[in-house]
Design an enzyme around this catalytic site. Structure first.
Site, PDB file in Angstrom:
ATOM      1  N   HIS A 287       0.460  -1.184  -0.142  1.00  0.00           N
ATOM      2  CA  HIS A 287      -0.267  -0.073  -0.082  1.00  0.00           C
ATOM      3  C   HIS A 287       0.861   1.453  -0.044  1.00  0.00           C
ATOM      4  O   HIS A 287       0.040   2.601  -0.208  1.00  0.00           O
ATOM      5  CB  HIS A 287      -0.708   0.021   1.511  1.00  0.00           C
ATOM      6  CG  HIS A 287      -0.491   0.059   2.289  1.00  0.00           C
ATOM      7  ND1 HIS A 287       0.643  -0.664   3.224  1.00  0.00           N
ATOM      8  CD2 HIS A 287       0.114   1.658   3.061  1.00  0.00           C
ATOM      9  CE1 HIS A 287       0.848  -0.178   4.407  1.00  0.00           C
ATOM     10  NE2 HIS A 287       0.784   1.018   4.468  1.00  0.00           N
ATOM     11  N   ARG A 288       1.899   1.035   0.535  1.00  0.00           N
ATOM     12  CA  ARG A 288       2.959   2.754   0.470  1.00  0.00           C
ATOM     13  C   ARG A 288       2.500   2.890  -0.824  1.00  0.00           C
ATOM     14  O   ARG A 288       2.898   2.532  -1.896  1.00  0.00           O
ATOM     15  CB  ARG A 288       4.614   2.358   0.789  1.00  0.00           C
ATOM     16  CG  ARG A 288       4.471   1.453   2.268  1.00  0.00           C
ATOM     17  CD  ARG A 288       4.418   2.365   3.349  1.00  0.00           C
ATOM     18  NE  ARG A 288       4.981   1.775   4.720  1.00  0.00           N
ATOM     19  CZ  ARG A 288       4.961   2.654   5.286  1.00  0.00           C
ATOM     20  NH1 ARG A 288       5.496   4.027   5.936  1.00  0.00           N
ATOM     21  NH2 ARG A 288       5.038   1.945   6.938  1.00  0.00           N
TER      22      ARG A 288
END
Length: 351
Positions: free
Chosen positions: A203-204
């Site tokens: 998700h970064r």
């Protein structure tokens, strides 16, 4: 004592659960939910499962650029502080919600409590790193999860009210792990066998906003044999769709909706390895003694790297595959406290 707690993202809900439980035994806590994570599967379910009191204020900020999101939060939190006049404002971790809450309080001379202070990846290209540094420098009480965090703050000449209390996420895992085993049906729901699948989370922004990095990550997933389970973050899903990636083309990949905390603990505990770019998931893997492969060049949780418990690989296909295939037997040390960080925090604030 009256405390305003600012929350906005899944990891913060998890950290807040044990602290709120202790705080509310003797003190007044008001919760502001900024709406940074606004999907029901990323937000509401955590409040329900972890028995966190419903937010007193829901800002509904949602997604947006870092500046827009942080600025809107700051303005709204400021209004609430002026109305409620708290003794302290409490923030967790390193999100835009963290920074907005800390800045709003500091400018109004309300002491800031930062839980999970002192973390550093030493990569200022990460927005989380900027949020950590700025929040630490305006905080009055800095509760650190490890000795390394204390050292990082000392190196920045921050030494006043800096205390290693242990990690509140460890408190949460200790409290909820058995409950997860009893209540979660996620393995049966998705026809999974314990220790026979890889668990994925990505998700970064440093990964999802870079098509080349995501292509490498997906290439590595495609070349990893066996079942891979990916509870996909809504933002990640949207990014992949916008640039035309077809997850259905990855052999053995089960893409599922985001799961609640108890289901996530169950998936982590029963995975044979975890592939992630999440700081929180790295730690949860360590707590549950499951080998982890981290899809980043740095980690703020350097303690997890000892003995290959966690292997940093970035987004290089070869490194990812080598780490996935590597046979590791790491030892896990009690470097994150004794599971009583929340009690210690409340005792210190009270005294």
């Amino acid at each position: 004592m009256k405390i305003i707690t600012v929350l906005g993202a899944r990891p913060q809900f998890i950290k807040a659960a044990p602290v709120s439980r202790e705080l509310r035994k003797k003190h007044t806590e008001l919760i502001i939910h900024t709406g940074q994570h606004y999907d029901a599967n990323m937000s509401d379910i955590f409040f329900e499962e972890l028995h966190i009191p419903k937010p007193d204020f829901h800002l509904g900020i949602g997604s947006g650029s870092h500046g827009k999101q942080t600025g809107e939060m700051l303005a709204e939190i400021e209004k609430i502080i002026l109305d409620e006049k708290p003794d302290y404002l409490l923030v967790y971790g390193d999100t835009n919600s963290t920074l907005a809450g800390a800045l709003a309080a500091a400018k109004l001379h309300v002491p800031v409590i930062h839980i999970e202070a002192g973390l550093r990846s030493f990569n200022k290209k990460m927005p989380e790193e900027i949020n950590r540094i700025m929040t630490d420098h305006v905080s009055e009480y800095l509760f650190c999860p490890t000795d390394t965090a204390i050292e990082n703050l000392t190196n920045e000449n921050i030494t006043h009210n800096v205390i290693n209390v242990g990690d509140v996420m460890f408190d949460a895992v200790e409290y909820n792990r058995q409950l997860a085993e009893e209540k979660s049906t996620v393995l049966a729901d998705h026809e999974l066998t314990s220790k026979d699948f890889y668990l994925i989370t990505v998700h970064r922004a440093e990964n999802t906003d870079d098509p080349e990095k995501m292509k490498n990550i997906l290439d590595a997933f495609a070349k990893t044999e066996g079942t891979k389970v990916w509870p996909i973050h809504p933002r990640t899903k949207h990014k992949l769709e916008s640039i035309g990636f077809d997850l259905a083309s990855v052999p053995g990949l089960k893409v599922i909706e985001p799961v609640g905390y108890l289901d996530m603990l169950t998936l982590e505990y029963h995975a044979k390895k975890i592939l992630t770019d999440s700081g929180g998931v790295q730690k949860e893997a360590y707590f549950m003694e499951v080998p982890c492969v981290t899809l980043r060049e740095q980690t703020e949780w350097v303690e997890t790297l000892e003995g290959d418990a966690n292997i940093l690989v970035g987004t290089d296909v070869g490194k990812i595959l080598d780490a996935v295939q590597k046979d590791v037997n790491p030892s896990y040390k009690p470097v994150f406290g004794d599971g009583k960080a929340s009690e210690k925090i409340v005792d210190i604030l009270q005294s």
